[in-house]
Design a protein around this motif. Structure first.
Motif, PDB file in Angstrom:
ATOM      1  N   GLY A  76       0.820  -1.213   0.000  1.00 51.07           N
ATOM      2  CA  GLY A  76       0.000   0.000   0.000  1.00 51.07           C
ATOM      3  C   GLY A  76       0.849   1.255   0.000  1.00 51.07           C
ATOM      4  O   GLY A  76       0.519   2.244  -0.675  1.00 51.07           O
ATOM      5  N   MET A  77       1.942   1.231   0.731  1.00 59.90           N
ATOM      6  CA  MET A  77       2.833   2.398   0.739  1.00 59.90           C
ATOM      7  C   MET A  77       3.449   2.622  -0.634  1.00 59.90           C
ATOM      8  O   MET A  77       3.567   3.761  -1.099  1.00 59.90           O
ATOM      9  N   GLY A  78       3.833   1.534  -1.299  1.00 59.73           N
ATOM     10  CA  GLY A  78       4.392   1.660  -2.650  1.00 59.73           C
ATOM     11  C   GLY A  78       3.377   2.213  -3.632  1.00 59.73           C
ATOM     12  O   GLY A  78       3.698   3.084  -4.456  1.00 59.73           O
ATOM     13  N   ILE A  79       2.141   1.731  -3.532  1.00 55.08           N
ATOM     14  CA  ILE A  79       1.088   2.244  -4.417  1.00 55.08           C
ATOM     15  C   ILE A  79       0.839   3.719  -4.130  1.00 55.08           C
ATOM     16  O   ILE A  79       0.659   4.530  -5.055  1.00 55.08           O
ATOM     17  N   LEU A  80       0.840   4.111  -2.861  1.00 55.13           N
ATOM     18  CA  LEU A  80       0.622   5.508  -2.495  1.00 55.13           C
ATOM     19  C   LEU A  80       1.737   6.401  -3.031  1.00 55.13           C
ATOM     20  O   LEU A  80       1.463   7.487  -3.572  1.00 55.13           O
ATOM     21  N   PHE A  83       1.231   6.758  -6.723  1.00 60.43           N
ATOM     22  CA  PHE A  83       0.116   7.662  -7.008  1.00 60.43           C
ATOM     23  C   PHE A  83       0.521   9.119  -6.814  1.00 60.43           C
ATOM     24  O   PHE A  83       0.147   9.991  -7.622  1.00 60.43           O
ATOM     25  N   VAL A  84       1.277   9.414  -5.761  1.00 62.24           N
ATOM     26  CA  VAL A  84       1.717  10.793  -5.504  1.00 62.24           C
ATOM     27  C   VAL A  84       2.610  11.281  -6.633  1.00 62.24           C
ATOM     28  O   VAL A  84       2.461  12.412  -7.122  1.00 62.24           O
ATOM     29  N   ILE A  85       3.545  10.446  -7.072  1.00 67.23           N
ATOM     30  CA  ILE A  85       4.438  10.839  -8.176  1.00 67.23           C
ATOM     31  C   ILE A  85       3.629  11.072  -9.449  1.00 67.23           C
ATOM     32  O   ILE A  85       3.836  12.061 -10.168  1.00 67.23           O
ATOM     33  N   TRP A  86       2.704  10.186  -9.755  1.00 69.62           N
ATOM     34  CA  TRP A  86       1.880  10.337 -10.959  1.00 69.62           C
ATOM     35  C   TRP A  86       1.022  11.596 -10.871  1.00 69.62           C
ATOM     36  O   TRP A  86       0.876  12.344 -11.830  1.00 69.62           O
ATOM     37  N   ASP A  87       0.447  11.865  -9.691  1.00 68.70           N
ATOM     38  CA  ASP A  87      -0.411  13.028  -9.519  1.00 68.70           C
ATOM     39  C   ASP A  87       0.386  14.320  -9.652  1.00 68.70           C
ATOM     40  O   ASP A  87      -0.082  15.276 -10.264  1.00 68.70           O
ATOM     41  N   ARG A  88       1.580  14.360  -9.120  1.00 66.11           N
ATOM     42  CA  ARG A  88       2.413  15.571  -9.245  1.00 66.11           C
ATOM     43  C   ARG A  88       2.774  15.830 -10.697  1.00 66.11           C
ATOM     44  O   ARG A  88       2.751  16.967 -11.156  1.00 66.11           O
ATOM     45  N   ARG A  89       3.100  14.743 -11.406  1.00 65.57           N
ATOM     46  CA  ARG A  89       3.471  14.907 -12.814  1.00 65.57           C
ATOM     47  C   ARG A  89       2.274  15.429 -13.623  1.00 65.57           C
ATOM     48  O   ARG A  89       2.420  16.335 -14.429  1.00 65.57           O
ATOM     49  N   THR A  90       1.112  14.840 -13.406  1.00 66.13           N
ATOM     50  CA  THR A  90      -0.060  15.292 -14.167  1.00 66.13           C
ATOM     51  C   THR A  90      -0.504  16.680 -13.730  1.00 66.13           C
ATOM     52  O   THR A  90      -1.014  17.443 -14.547  1.00 66.13           O
ATOM     53  N   ALA A  91      -0.330  17.033 -12.476  1.00 66.48           N
ATOM     54  CA  ALA A  91      -0.728  18.363 -12.016  1.00 66.48           C
ATOM     55  C   ALA A  91       0.251  19.421 -12.504  1.00 66.48           C
ATOM     56  O   ALA A  91      -0.138  20.566 -12.768  1.00 66.48           O
ATOM     57  N   LEU A  92       1.514  19.083 -12.657  1.00 66.51           N
ATOM     58  CA  LEU A  92       2.512  20.072 -13.084  1.00 66.51           C
ATOM     59  C   LEU A  92       2.622  20.193 -14.598  1.00 66.51           C
ATOM     60  O   LEU A  92       3.118  21.199 -15.096  1.00 66.51           O
ATOM     61  N   SER A  93       2.171  19.210 -15.346  1.00 68.65           N
ATOM     62  CA  SER A  93       2.333  19.282 -16.806  1.00 68.65           C
ATOM     63  C   SER A  93       1.599  20.472 -17.422  1.00 68.65           C
ATOM     64  O   SER A  93       2.153  21.140 -18.313  1.00 68.65           O
ATOM     65  N   PRO A  94       0.361  20.857 -17.011  1.00 71.12           N
ATOM     66  CA  PRO A  94      -0.234  22.074 -17.592  1.00 71.12           C
ATOM     67  C   PRO A  94       0.542  23.332 -17.220  1.00 71.12           C
ATOM     68  O   PRO A  94       0.668  24.257 -18.038  1.00 71.12           O
TER      69      PRO A  94
END
Length: 103
Positions: A76-80, A83-94
């Protein structure tokens, strides 16, 4: 003197033999009591062996439970983290695109 020594020695031997010549009072009841005691000890040893096996099984089950628990926790920690890395990348791309347009 010699007669006194012989009388004293014979009395000493007589008293010593009377002191050491005690009858051993080991009856059938004592024998039965010892047999019952041995049977009780055998039953106790058998119960201890049974408890030891049950304890080994319980410890094995506890180890398995802990391994599953830690596996789920770290998974669960690895998935979290993923998810945080993916969310930061998608939030910063715009923001990165907008910054490039402005430059």
């Amino acid at each position: 003197m010699q007669k006194l020594f012989l009388v004293t020695a014979s009395l000493l031997v007589l008293f010593m033999s009377a002191a050491y010549a005690k009858e051993v009072s080991f009856t059938q009841e004592d024998r039965d009591r010892i047999i019952r005691l041995e049977e009780g000890l055998k039953a106790t040893n058998q119960r201890i062996d049974t408890l030891r096996l049950e304890l080994k099984e319980d410890i094995s089950d506890l180890k398995t439970f802990m391994l599953w628990g830690f596996g789920i926790l770290f998974g669960g920690m690895g998935i979290l983290i993923g998810f945080v890395i993916w969310d930061r990348r998608t939030a910063l791309s715009p923001v990165v695109r907008k910054n490039r347009e402005l430059e």
